[in-house]
Motif scaffolding. Structure first.
Motif, PDB file in Angstrom:
ATOM      1  N   LEU A  94      -3.850  -0.369  -0.871  1.00 36.23           N
ATOM      2  CA  LEU A  94      -4.232   0.627  -2.204  1.00 36.23           C
ATOM      3  C   LEU A  94      -2.404   0.685  -2.435  1.00 36.23           C
ATOM      4  O   LEU A  94      -2.647   0.971  -3.740  1.00 36.23           O
ATOM      5  CB  LEU A  94      -4.886   1.579  -1.022  1.00 36.23           C
ATOM      6  N   ILE A  95      -1.578   0.933  -2.359  1.00 34.35           N
ATOM      7  CA  ILE A  95      -0.426   1.471  -3.015  1.00 34.35           C
ATOM      8  C   ILE A  95       0.661   0.363  -3.872  1.00 34.35           C
ATOM      9  O   ILE A  95       1.338   0.584  -4.176  1.00 34.35           O
ATOM     10  CB  ILE A  95       0.544   1.829  -2.084  1.00 34.35           C
ATOM     11  N   GLN A 138       7.560   0.557   6.439  1.00 30.79           N
ATOM     12  CA  GLN A 138       7.151  -0.253   4.920  1.00 30.79           C
ATOM     13  C   GLN A 138       6.647   0.598   3.602  1.00 30.79           C
ATOM     14  O   GLN A 138       6.874   0.851   2.564  1.00 30.79           O
ATOM     15  CB  GLN A 138       7.021  -1.262   5.469  1.00 30.79           C
ATOM     16  N   VAL A 139       5.619   1.594   4.608  1.00 32.60           N
ATOM     17  CA  VAL A 139       4.845   2.212   3.842  1.00 32.60           C
ATOM     18  C   VAL A 139       5.237   3.057   2.910  1.00 32.60           C
ATOM     19  O   VAL A 139       5.057   3.179   1.231  1.00 32.60           O
ATOM     20  CB  VAL A 139       2.904   1.980   4.184  1.00 32.60           C
ATOM     21  N   LEU A 140       5.766   3.801   3.556  1.00 31.98           N
ATOM     22  CA  LEU A 140       6.970   4.677   2.968  1.00 31.98           C
ATOM     23  C   LEU A 140       7.935   4.185   1.769  1.00 31.98           C
ATOM     24  O   LEU A 140       7.816   4.986   0.767  1.00 31.98           O
ATOM     25  CB  LEU A 140       7.376   6.038   3.821  1.00 31.98           C
ATOM     26  N   LEU A 150       8.451   4.946  -2.854  1.00 32.43           N
ATOM     27  CA  LEU A 150       9.994   4.709  -2.886  1.00 32.43           C
ATOM     28  C   LEU A 150      10.483   3.633  -3.951  1.00 32.43           C
ATOM     29  O   LEU A 150      10.787   3.732  -5.692  1.00 32.43           O
ATOM     30  CB  LEU A 150      10.749   4.430  -2.319  1.00 32.43           C
ATOM     31  N   SER A 151      10.792   1.843  -3.656  1.00 31.88           N
ATOM     32  CA  SER A 151      10.627   0.743  -4.420  1.00 31.88           C
ATOM     33  C   SER A 151      10.331   0.157  -3.862  1.00 31.88           C
ATOM     34  O   SER A 151      10.477  -0.409  -2.182  1.00 31.88           O
ATOM     35  CB  SER A 151      12.243   0.961  -4.071  1.00 31.88           C
ATOM     36  N   PRO A 152       9.326  -0.822  -4.595  1.00 33.66           N
ATOM     37  CA  PRO A 152       8.903  -2.294  -3.913  1.00 33.66           C
ATOM     38  C   PRO A 152       9.450  -3.261  -2.967  1.00 33.66           C
ATOM     39  O   PRO A 152       9.393  -4.176  -2.317  1.00 33.66           O
ATOM     40  CB  PRO A 152       7.592  -2.650  -4.713  1.00 33.66           C
ATOM     41  N   ALA A 153      11.014  -3.302  -3.934  1.00 36.48           N
ATOM     42  CA  ALA A 153      11.544  -4.831  -3.475  1.00 36.48           C
ATOM     43  C   ALA A 153      12.144  -3.781  -2.136  1.00 36.48           C
ATOM     44  O   ALA A 153      12.765  -4.893  -1.315  1.00 36.48           O
ATOM     45  CB  ALA A 153      12.416  -4.326  -5.191  1.00 36.48           C
ATOM     46  N   ILE A 154      12.357  -2.878  -2.249  1.00 31.88           N
ATOM     47  CA  ILE A 154      13.350  -2.381  -0.838  1.00 31.88           C
ATOM     48  C   ILE A 154      12.220  -2.401  -0.560  1.00 31.88           C
ATOM     49  O   ILE A 154      12.136  -3.023   1.615  1.00 31.88           O
ATOM     50  CB  ILE A 154      13.831  -1.011  -0.897  1.00 31.88           C
TER      51      ILE A 154
END
Length: 197
Positions: free
Chosen positions: A56-57, A125-127, A131-135
């Motif tokens: 979803l995110i 990882q979901v959290l 914040l940042s998909p790359a991180i």
């Protein structure tokens, strides 16, 4: 016994940095087979929930929806449940073929523990995706390496092998059997990858 968030995260860290020692401690816990199967069902459900949240995110799910296999929550649960169940029996039999002495109960115990650790990393990882998909992607790669390391050590302790090489061979053999078995379940459910005929 009450486990706080800090205590659990410390336990997960020890599981990643000292997996063999933690595996021995986990195996020393005596749980009934019913409790272990119930725990396995619980981690399967949590896997489905986290997978749904991640889809979803994740920005990728919006960019390329045609590449995502559309499966109902029940379908995901069936696939994950079948995968975990096949993996348990495959690990036991493959290990014994290599001279190991792992049991169904021991494999259940360690697999449930492994899934708990893996789910914790997945939740982190979901959290991070928020914040940042790359991180989050970088953390995912690091987590993948960590869980492979943990799993190899768990299997090594489970079968009392003298080296990690045998554990790697057992995992490879078990994965082949598990993928074939899970593939049959997917076929029975009518679940096929995108573009398949």
């Amino acid at each position: 016994m009450t486990i706080s968030f800090q205590t659990w995260m410390q336990t997960v860290w020890i599981s990643v940095t000292q997996p063999a020692e933690m595996a021995g401690k986990v195996l020393s816990m005596q749980f009934s087979r019913d409790v272990l199967w119930t725990a396995l069902a619980l981690v399967a459900v949590l896997n489905v929930l986290l997978l749904g949240v991640l889809q979803l995110i994740s920005p990728m799910s919006a960019d390329a929806p045609e590449q995502v296999i559309t499966v109902s929550p029940f379908g995901y649960l069936a696939i994950i449940g079948a995968f975990l169940t096949f993996m348990i029996f495959m690990l036991v039999h493959a290990g014994r073929m290599m001279g190991g002495d792992g049991t169904i109960e021991g494999t259940l115990t360690l697999l449930v523990w492994f899934q708990a650790v893996s789910l914790t990393l997945e939740a982190m990882q979901v959290l991070l995706v928020l914040l940042s998909p790359a991180i989050a992607a970088l953390f995912g790669l690091m987590s993948l390496g960590a869980i492979i390391w943990v799993f190899v050590n768990l299997v090594n302790v489970l079968h009392s092998f003298a080296n990690l090489g045998k554990a790697i061979v057992v995992i490879f053999m078990a994965l082949i059997g598990t993928v074939l078995g899970t593939g049959l379940v997917m076929g029975m459910l009518g679940i096929t990858p995108p573009g398949a005929f």
